[in-house]
Write a protein that holds these residues in place. Structure first.
Motif, PDB file in Angstrom:
ATOM      1  N   LEU A  78      -3.134 -38.628  31.376  1.00 17.95           N
ATOM      2  CA  LEU A  78      -3.197 -39.035  32.780  1.00 17.95           C
ATOM      3  C   LEU A  78      -2.039 -38.453  33.585  1.00 17.95           C
ATOM      4  O   LEU A  78      -2.194 -38.126  34.770  1.00 17.95           O
ATOM      5  CB  LEU A  78      -3.189 -40.564  32.875  1.00 17.95           C
ATOM      6  CG  LEU A  78      -4.425 -41.265  32.292  1.00 17.95           C
ATOM      7  CD1 LEU A  78      -4.237 -42.775  32.332  1.00 17.95           C
ATOM      8  CD2 LEU A  78      -5.692 -40.860  33.052  1.00 17.95           C
ATOM      9  N   ASP A  79      -0.873 -38.313  32.931  1.00 10.34           N
ATOM     10  CA  ASP A  79       0.295 -37.754  33.611  1.00 10.34           C
ATOM     11  C   ASP A  79       0.296 -36.227  33.618  1.00 10.34           C
ATOM     12  O   ASP A  79       1.212 -35.608  34.184  1.00 10.34           O
ATOM     13  CB  ASP A  79       1.584 -38.239  32.928  1.00 10.34           C
ATOM     14  CG  ASP A  79       1.798 -39.734  33.086  1.00 10.34           C
ATOM     15  OD1 ASP A  79       1.129 -40.341  33.934  1.00 10.34           O
ATOM     16  OD2 ASP A  79       2.630 -40.291  32.327  1.00 10.34           O
ATOM     17  N   LYS A  80      -0.697 -35.626  32.937  1.00  7.95           N
ATOM     18  CA  LYS A  80      -0.794 -34.165  32.857  1.00  7.95           C
ATOM     19  C   LYS A  80       0.482 -33.552  32.259  1.00  7.95           C
ATOM     20  O   LYS A  80       1.062 -32.616  32.782  1.00  7.95           O
ATOM     21  CB  LYS A  80      -1.104 -33.546  34.216  1.00  7.95           C
ATOM     22  CG  LYS A  80      -2.451 -33.974  34.781  1.00  7.95           C
ATOM     23  CD  LYS A  80      -2.719 -33.297  36.123  1.00  7.95           C
ATOM     24  CE  LYS A  80      -4.144 -33.553  36.584  1.00  7.95           C
ATOM     25  NZ  LYS A  80      -4.491 -34.982  36.696  1.00  7.95           N
ATOM     26  N   ARG A  81       0.891 -34.115  31.120  1.00  4.09           N
ATOM     27  CA  ARG A  81       2.085 -33.622  30.405  1.00  4.09           C
ATOM     28  C   ARG A  81       1.798 -33.599  28.914  1.00  4.09           C
ATOM     29  O   ARG A  81       0.871 -34.267  28.447  1.00  4.09           O
ATOM     30  CB  ARG A  81       3.285 -34.512  30.690  1.00  4.09           C
ATOM     31  CG  ARG A  81       3.115 -35.954  30.242  1.00  4.09           C
ATOM     32  CD  ARG A  81       4.377 -36.775  30.337  1.00  4.09           C
ATOM     33  NE  ARG A  81       4.149 -38.172  30.040  1.00  4.09           N
ATOM     34  CZ  ARG A  81       4.041 -38.684  28.809  1.00  4.09           C
ATOM     35  NH1 ARG A  81       4.155 -37.904  27.749  1.00  4.09           N
ATOM     36  NH2 ARG A  81       3.856 -39.979  28.636  1.00  4.09           N
ATOM     37  N   PRO A  82       2.583 -32.837  28.143  1.00  2.00           N
ATOM     38  CA  PRO A  82       2.375 -32.862  26.698  1.00  2.00           C
ATOM     39  C   PRO A  82       2.749 -34.234  26.128  1.00  2.00           C
ATOM     40  O   PRO A  82       3.725 -34.847  26.576  1.00  2.00           O
ATOM     41  CB  PRO A  82       3.357 -31.776  26.184  1.00  2.00           C
ATOM     42  CG  PRO A  82       3.654 -30.927  27.364  1.00  2.00           C
ATOM     43  CD  PRO A  82       3.585 -31.842  28.556  1.00  2.00           C
ATOM     44  N   PRO A  83       1.987 -34.729  25.170  1.00  2.00           N
ATOM     45  CA  PRO A  83       2.334 -36.016  24.566  1.00  2.00           C
ATOM     46  C   PRO A  83       3.580 -35.913  23.692  1.00  2.00           C
ATOM     47  O   PRO A  83       3.884 -34.852  23.142  1.00  2.00           O
ATOM     48  CB  PRO A  83       1.101 -36.362  23.709  1.00  2.00           C
ATOM     49  CG  PRO A  83       0.505 -35.026  23.382  1.00  2.00           C
ATOM     50  CD  PRO A  83       0.770 -34.144  24.566  1.00  2.00           C
ATOM     51  N   ARG A  84       4.299 -37.028  23.574  1.00  2.00           N
ATOM     52  CA  ARG A  84       5.485 -37.092  22.721  1.00  2.00           C
ATOM     53  C   ARG A  84       5.223 -38.146  21.649  1.00  2.00           C
ATOM     54  O   ARG A  84       5.484 -39.339  21.849  1.00  2.00           O
ATOM     55  CB  ARG A  84       6.726 -37.441  23.553  1.00  2.00           C
ATOM     56  CG  ARG A  84       7.106 -36.365  24.576  1.00  2.00           C
ATOM     57  CD  ARG A  84       8.369 -36.740  25.344  1.00  2.00           C
ATOM     58  NE  ARG A  84       8.156 -37.887  26.209  1.00  2.00           N
ATOM     59  CZ  ARG A  84       7.722 -37.811  27.473  1.00  2.00           C
ATOM     60  NH1 ARG A  84       7.456 -36.621  28.015  1.00  2.00           N
ATOM     61  NH2 ARG A  84       7.572 -38.895  28.219  1.00  2.00           N
ATOM     62  N   PHE A  85       4.676 -37.701  20.549  1.00  2.00           N
ATOM     63  CA  PHE A  85       4.318 -38.624  19.467  1.00  2.00           C
ATOM     64  C   PHE A  85       5.502 -38.897  18.556  1.00  2.00           C
ATOM     65  O   PHE A  85       6.327 -38.019  18.338  1.00  2.00           O
ATOM     66  CB  PHE A  85       3.157 -38.063  18.652  1.00  2.00           C
ATOM     67  CG  PHE A  85       1.884 -37.938  19.455  1.00  2.00           C
ATOM     68  CD1 PHE A  85       1.283 -39.057  20.025  1.00  2.00           C
ATOM     69  CD2 PHE A  85       1.297 -36.703  19.645  1.00  2.00           C
ATOM     70  CE1 PHE A  85       0.128 -38.938  20.741  1.00  2.00           C
ATOM     71  CE2 PHE A  85       0.124 -36.590  20.378  1.00  2.00           C
ATOM     72  CZ  PHE A  85      -0.465 -37.695  20.935  1.00  2.00           C
ATOM     73  N   GLY A 101      -0.893 -40.863  23.953  1.00  2.05           N
ATOM     74  CA  GLY A 101      -1.841 -39.794  24.225  1.00  2.05           C
ATOM     75  C   GLY A 101      -2.568 -39.995  25.540  1.00  2.05           C
ATOM     76  O   GLY A 101      -2.741 -39.043  26.316  1.00  2.05           O
ATOM     77  N   VAL A 102      -2.990 -41.226  25.824  1.00  2.72           N
ATOM     78  CA  VAL A 102      -3.679 -41.519  27.081  1.00  2.72           C
ATOM     79  C   VAL A 102      -2.732 -41.348  28.264  1.00  2.72           C
ATOM     80  O   VAL A 102      -3.084 -40.736  29.285  1.00  2.72           O
ATOM     81  CB  VAL A 102      -4.265 -42.946  27.043  1.00  2.72           C
ATOM     82  CG1 VAL A 102      -4.800 -43.345  28.416  1.00  2.72           C
ATOM     83  CG2 VAL A 102      -5.372 -43.040  25.992  1.00  2.72           C
ATOM     84  N   ARG A 103      -1.497 -41.873  28.135  1.00  2.00           N
ATOM     85  CA  ARG A 103      -0.530 -41.742  29.226  1.00  2.00           C
ATOM     86  C   ARG A 103      -0.241 -40.274  29.528  1.00  2.00           C
ATOM     87  O   ARG A 103      -0.184 -39.861  30.692  1.00  2.00           O
ATOM     88  CB  ARG A 103       0.778 -42.457  28.870  1.00  2.00           C
ATOM     89  CG  ARG A 103       0.759 -43.964  29.056  1.00  2.00           C
ATOM     90  CD  ARG A 103       2.173 -44.541  29.054  1.00  2.00           C
ATOM     91  NE  ARG A 103       2.865 -44.213  27.822  1.00  2.00           N
ATOM     92  CZ  ARG A 103       2.882 -44.993  26.744  1.00  2.00           C
ATOM     93  NH1 ARG A 103       2.214 -46.144  26.753  1.00  2.00           N
ATOM     94  NH2 ARG A 103       3.554 -44.641  25.669  1.00  2.00           N
ATOM     95  N   ALA A 104      -0.048 -39.485  28.470  1.00  2.00           N
ATOM     96  CA  ALA A 104       0.258 -38.071  28.655  1.00  2.00           C
ATOM     97  C   ALA A 104      -0.892 -37.330  29.319  1.00  2.00           C
ATOM     98  O   ALA A 104      -0.677 -36.465  30.186  1.00  2.00           O
ATOM     99  CB  ALA A 104       0.598 -37.431  27.309  1.00  2.00           C
TER     100      ALA A 104
END
Length: 253
Positions: A246-253, A241-244
């Motif tokens: 910061l990367d301005k992308r949807p998270p992949r859970f 969630g944090v990476r997504a």
């Protein structure tokens, strides 16, 4: 047995399939619910469950069995245990459960729906809990779920009269979350379940566990609650969630 469990990706669907009886639940069907819900809980690929009927959601317990399997006090007790165990199996699933309600949702059918987390109903559905017409005292846990949903005044009217309420009333009093045209109920419920399945599972399951504790009367944090906090901050979901973000992308859970 007239209950089917199907899995399509992260969403499982439990279907009450006994249309000749308006999906009335037999003793065998009630007794099968815990095992089916155990399968849902144990399957890590499944992240959410939809509970539906066919044309109707469920007319409740099969009244024809009341003169046989419920013919005396011992039989009535055994039958009630099967109903209550089945309903509690739904409540106890740690994954989101969405009810897709069409047609009649009465008695034990309404009990099943109330055990689900979210209820999507057809705009022509009808609801009722009718033990007052049968000399049955409604289960305490299910009564609490009804009171939680609609408040004590409407719970009193529903239980003490045994009358049916229409879909518009069910929405207004909080018995259901939303109404849809009948043809859209299952697709909408499945879409909601799919959305829940796509979210961070540590958040989804933690939230569901907290809601259950609050409904049971817990007011303060305890070690089990704090364990969920710890699971969250150490989880792969949190890192993703944090990476997504910061990367301005949807998270992949």
């Amino acid at each position: 047995m007239s209950l089917t469990l199907d899995v399509d990706g992260p969403v499982a669907t439990l279907t009450i399939d006994r249309p000749a009886k308006r999906n009335a639940m037999s003793f065998e069907m009630w007794s099968a619910l815990p095992g089916l819900l155990d399968k849902v809980e144990a399957d890590d690929s499944v992240r959410a469950l939809v509970v539906r009927g066919t044309d109707h959601f469920s007319a409740g317990a099969d009244i024809s069995e009341f003169t046989t399997l419920r013919g005396d006090a011992d039989g009535a007790r055994r039958y009630s245990r099967a109903v209550h165990d089945g309903v509690r199996a739904i409540t106890g699933v740690g994954k989101p459960v969405v009810a897709a309600i069409t047609g009649v949702c009465v008695g034990g059918g309404c009990e099943i729906a109330l055990a689900c987390d979210v209820r999507i109903a057809a705009d022509d559905a009808r609801f009722g809990i009718t033990p007052a017409k049968l000399g049955i005292v409604y289960d305490f846990t299910s009564t609490r779920q009804l009171v939680d949903a609609v408040g004590p005044a409407w719970a009193s009217q529903i239980l003490l009269t045994g009358d049916l309420v229409d879909a518009a009333t069910a929405l207004r009093i909080g018995l259901v979350n939303e109404l849809q045209p009948a043809a859209d109920v299952v697709p909408r419920a499945t879409t909601l379940a799919t959305t829940m399945a796509s979210r961070a599972q540590v958040s989804v399951r933690g939230s569901k566990a907290f809601i259950a504790r609050i409904r049971a009367g817990q007011h303060d944090e305890d070690d089990a609650v704090r364990a969920w906090y710890e699971a969250s901050v150490t989880s792969a979901d949190y890192a993703e969630g944090v990476r997504a973000f910061l990367d301005k992308r949807p998270p992949r859970f």
